[in-house]
Design a protein around this motif. Sequence first.
Motif, PDB file in Angstrom:
ATOM      1  N   ALA A 141       0.830  -1.208   0.000  1.00  0.00           N
ATOM      2  CA  ALA A 141       0.000   0.000   0.000  1.00  0.00           C
ATOM      3  C   ALA A 141       0.860   1.252   0.000  1.00  0.00           C
ATOM      4  CB  ALA A 141      -0.913  -0.010   1.215  1.00  0.00           C
ATOM      5  N   THR A 142       0.401   2.281  -0.680  1.00  0.00           N
ATOM      6  CA  THR A 142       1.136   3.561  -0.747  1.00  0.00           C
ATOM      7  C   THR A 142       0.504   4.627   0.144  1.00  0.00           C
ATOM      8  OG1 THR A 142      -0.161   4.241  -2.662  1.00  0.00           O
ATOM      9  CG2 THR A 142       1.878   3.062  -3.082  1.00  0.00           C
ATOM     10  N   THR A 143      -0.475   4.245   0.945  1.00  0.00           N
ATOM     11  CA  THR A 143      -1.117   5.192   1.864  1.00  0.00           C
ATOM     12  C   THR A 143      -1.090   4.604   3.266  1.00  0.00           C
ATOM     13  OG1 THR A 143      -3.277   4.207   1.427  1.00  0.00           O
ATOM     14  CG2 THR A 143      -2.638   6.075   0.060  1.00  0.00           C
ATOM     15  N   ASP A 177      -8.326   6.871   7.157  1.00  0.00           N
ATOM     16  CA  ASP A 177      -9.388   7.012   8.154  1.00  0.00           C
ATOM     17  C   ASP A 177      -9.872   8.455   8.225  1.00  0.00           C
ATOM     18  OD1 ASP A 177     -11.058   6.035  10.261  1.00  0.00           O
ATOM     19  OD2 ASP A 177      -9.736   7.034  11.674  1.00  0.00           O
ATOM     20  N   LEU A 178      -8.896   9.399   8.192  1.00  0.00           N
ATOM     21  CA  LEU A 178      -9.268  10.818   8.212  1.00  0.00           C
ATOM     22  C   LEU A 178     -10.040  11.198   6.954  1.00  0.00           C
ATOM     23  CD1 LEU A 178      -9.095  13.633   9.473  1.00  0.00           C
ATOM     24  CD2 LEU A 178      -6.875  13.918   8.348  1.00  0.00           C
ATOM     25  N   ARG A 179      -9.594  10.689   5.809  1.00  0.00           N
ATOM     26  CA  ARG A 179     -10.276  10.993   4.544  1.00  0.00           C
ATOM     27  C   ARG A 179     -11.706  10.446   4.563  1.00  0.00           C
ATOM     28  NH1 ARG A 179      -7.124  11.679   0.369  1.00  0.00           N
ATOM     29  NH2 ARG A 179      -5.689  10.054   1.094  1.00  0.00           N
ATOM     30  N   ASN A 180     -11.859   9.217   5.043  1.00  0.00           N
ATOM     31  CA  ASN A 180     -13.192   8.609   5.084  1.00  0.00           C
ATOM     32  C   ASN A 180     -14.110   9.344   6.065  1.00  0.00           C
ATOM     33  OD1 ASN A 180     -12.515   6.622   3.245  1.00  0.00           O
ATOM     34  ND2 ASN A 180     -11.784   5.200   4.808  1.00  0.00           N
ATOM     35  N   SER A 198     -11.599  19.082  -4.083  1.00  0.00           N
ATOM     36  CA  SER A 198     -10.319  19.243  -3.378  1.00  0.00           C
ATOM     37  C   SER A 198      -9.290  18.206  -3.790  1.00  0.00           C
ATOM     38  CB  SER A 198     -10.569  19.136  -1.864  1.00  0.00           C
ATOM     39  OG  SER A 198     -11.007  17.823  -1.529  1.00  0.00           O
ATOM     40  N   GLY A 199      -9.755  17.110  -4.427  1.00  0.00           N
ATOM     41  CA  GLY A 199      -8.815  16.054  -4.797  1.00  0.00           C
ATOM     42  C   GLY A 199      -8.481  15.112  -3.663  1.00  0.00           C
ATOM     43  N   GLU A 200      -9.185  15.237  -2.539  1.00  0.00           N
ATOM     44  CA  GLU A 200      -8.912  14.378  -1.392  1.00  0.00           C
ATOM     45  C   GLU A 200     -10.017  13.366  -1.148  1.00  0.00           C
ATOM     46  OE1 GLU A 200      -6.176  14.186   0.155  1.00  0.00           O
ATOM     47  OE2 GLU A 200      -5.289  15.819  -0.989  1.00  0.00           O
ATOM     48  N   THR A 201     -10.889  13.168  -2.132  1.00  0.00           N
ATOM     49  CA  THR A 201     -11.918  12.140  -1.988  1.00  0.00           C
ATOM     50  C   THR A 201     -11.282  10.755  -2.143  1.00  0.00           C
ATOM     51  OG1 THR A 201     -12.421  12.177  -4.346  1.00  0.00           O
ATOM     52  CG2 THR A 201     -13.658  13.692  -2.936  1.00  0.00           C
ATOM     53  N   THR A 202     -12.028   9.733  -1.713  1.00  0.00           N
ATOM     54  CA  THR A 202     -11.494   8.373  -1.822  1.00  0.00           C
ATOM     55  C   THR A 202     -11.263   7.992  -3.289  1.00  0.00           C
ATOM     56  OG1 THR A 202     -13.764   7.550  -1.777  1.00  0.00           O
ATOM     57  CG2 THR A 202     -12.583   7.605   0.313  1.00  0.00           C
ATOM     58  N   ILE A 217     -13.954  12.593   6.885  1.00  0.00           N
ATOM     59  CA  ILE A 217     -14.377  13.862   6.279  1.00  0.00           C
ATOM     60  C   ILE A 217     -15.416  13.602   5.197  1.00  0.00           C
ATOM     61  CG2 ILE A 217     -13.587  15.837   4.919  1.00  0.00           C
ATOM     62  CD1 ILE A 217     -10.888  15.592   6.344  1.00  0.00           C
ATOM     63  N   GLU A 218     -15.197  12.592   4.377  1.00  0.00           N
ATOM     64  CA  GLU A 218     -16.133  12.301   3.298  1.00  0.00           C
ATOM     65  C   GLU A 218     -17.484  11.857   3.853  1.00  0.00           C
ATOM     66  OE1 GLU A 218     -15.132  10.539  -0.887  1.00  0.00           O
ATOM     67  OE2 GLU A 218     -15.421   8.887   0.512  1.00  0.00           O
ATOM     68  N   GLN A 219     -17.474  11.059   4.917  1.00  0.00           N
ATOM     69  CA  GLN A 219     -18.727  10.617   5.511  1.00  0.00           C
ATOM     70  C   GLN A 219     -19.475  11.787   6.142  1.00  0.00           C
ATOM     71  OE1 GLN A 219     -20.004   7.493   5.212  1.00  0.00           O
ATOM     72  NE2 GLN A 219     -21.827   8.444   6.065  1.00  0.00           N
ATOM     73  N   GLU A 220     -18.712  12.725   6.756  1.00  0.00           N
ATOM     74  CA  GLU A 220     -19.353  13.896   7.364  1.00  0.00           C
ATOM     75  C   GLU A 220     -20.013  14.766   6.300  1.00  0.00           C
ATOM     76  OE1 GLU A 220     -20.827  16.458  10.136  1.00  0.00           O
ATOM     77  OE2 GLU A 220     -19.937  14.475  10.403  1.00  0.00           O
TER      78      GLU A 220
END
Length: 599
Positions: free
Chosen positions: A375-377, A383-386, A458-462, A388-391
């Motif tokens: 994995a590269t992440t 977890d933080l990305r998910n 923002s380009g930070e979505t999953t 924010i996206e869920q919120e």
Amino acid sequence: MAAKKPVVDPNQALIEKYTAAGLSDVKNTYVKKVGSKQVFDTAAADKAVFEIPKIQVPKSDPSNFSQAVSNYSNALSSIQNIGADKINQKDYSSLGQLAKTLRNFDSKDLGENAKQIIANSTKAIDAIDEIRNQKDLVAKEESRIMKAPGGPQRQSQREKSNIEQNKLDRLIASANQNTPKYVESFSRFGLSDLVSGIPATAASAKSVSTGLEALRGDNMFQTGGLAGRLNVQVTDDQILNDINTARKAQAKGLYDIGTAAVTDLQSQLTQANQFLADLPAGDKRRVDTQKTVESISSQLATAQKDTLEAQKLYEGGQPISGTQATDAISKFRESLKLPEERTLAQIESIDPTIGATVRGLSKQYQAMAETPLGATTTAQTEDLRNTIEQEAINQLRLGSTIGAEERRGYEQSIRGAQTARGNIFGLGPAVQEAANIGAAGEARKMARYGAATAFLGSGETTGAAMARDLGLRNALEQSRLGAAQGFVAGGPTMYNLASQRLGTQQGLLNNYLAASQPQQTGGFQATPSAANPYAYVNPNAGFMGAQNAASIYNTLADLQASQYGAYTSAVASQPSGAQQFGAIASGIGSLVPSFAFGA
């Protein structure tokens, strides 16, 4: 005095007619006395004639397909004579029973004509079913004519009955036209439609004869584990044992093939004879079938003879010896002289460290090319990305809903303003309060849409993170594959080392041959010559071919990588479903009008 004329029964003609039709004791059964007259009950006699079975079902089931076809064909011929609309229930049941016995022979081994016969039998039954159903419908329509009131209603019902009667007439005409075609189609199938695989069986029997010729000759078989070894690794006894084992296995294989061929041919011969016996005298298929029977008999005799010889070779064959054994060993050792393997053995003998190093390096490149990328992440980032996206999704789901505290603040502010203006009576204050709170909810919804849209861009979505990860992993994988490919193409692999050494050996051989040749003839040349082209041999031809193949592979790999990268970029550049929804939501927001309520 004139003689009295004999009394003639007026019903005698009818009595003879129905007696000929198959009824017994016609005079006493259907002639009744009505008053002083003898009246013939024609309706009852016709009904009795109709109920007489016209189709005869054999007491025993057919033993083969041709018998089943013959039985069903005879039944259809009877229907052809009496008419498809004049079949009684007994004949209908008999026809269905014969069709079932015909379908019982259906299998994947039947030919096309035989399968068409089975299909035609089903079509004939279906046509009779349609006629019977339509006759019932016509009878119902005719009964409704008498029940209908007079005048236009009865005329309308009579027209409906006529329509159904016309349909029945068309079905009967179609069935009567097709029945002769079905009967005629039953004579089209031949032996090849019932007995499949005659050419294949002949080929298998021929392979036994061909294999026996090889065993009888000087050909030796080396199918064991000795092929590919070096001469120093194989003894003469091993070679002889391998050849004798292979010859015995070959004889066993021929014996098995011959046994299967004989069994198959015997089965075909039995079926062919049965088919010939079932054909009526004068049938044009008897000539071809007789020829086929003779051909199968000839093949069977040959296959039995060859199979017996193969059995003798398998069970009583003697190992090779003497001159035959010496020749076999010589031929086998000649086949083991593989230049590449001999050269590799020489390299290992000269410097074992080089071989071990090259093999270790090959394993490292292989492991690098085959090991999946990690994995590269990090888990924390995802977890933080998910979260924010869920919120953002949760806020979108709230729509125009506002919190209790925020709602209370709006209510107090609105009510204070209304009180200050003195607008506290009637429905006006409540309406204005509801309108202002609704406008506040719409504003909150637009703010939520804007926040979600900003997150999508923002380009930070999953999805965006997955696209970046895919591109990075693809680039790393292509880099690894390119490094491994370069090693295979031009690196110090065992194949390349062997090719270089073979080139050196070929050069030395050329020099030796050139020195041994008379001066006037010349020797092998290192460069092509127009005057003596046959003397030129390129020692690096094999190595150059390998390099060309590697170059072509590199070009194809680069092309595929470029196309896949372009495809990935194109997919990443397309707006996602969430982005498209955000754009639509923004457009809807711009269409919502602003409302202002005031005193």
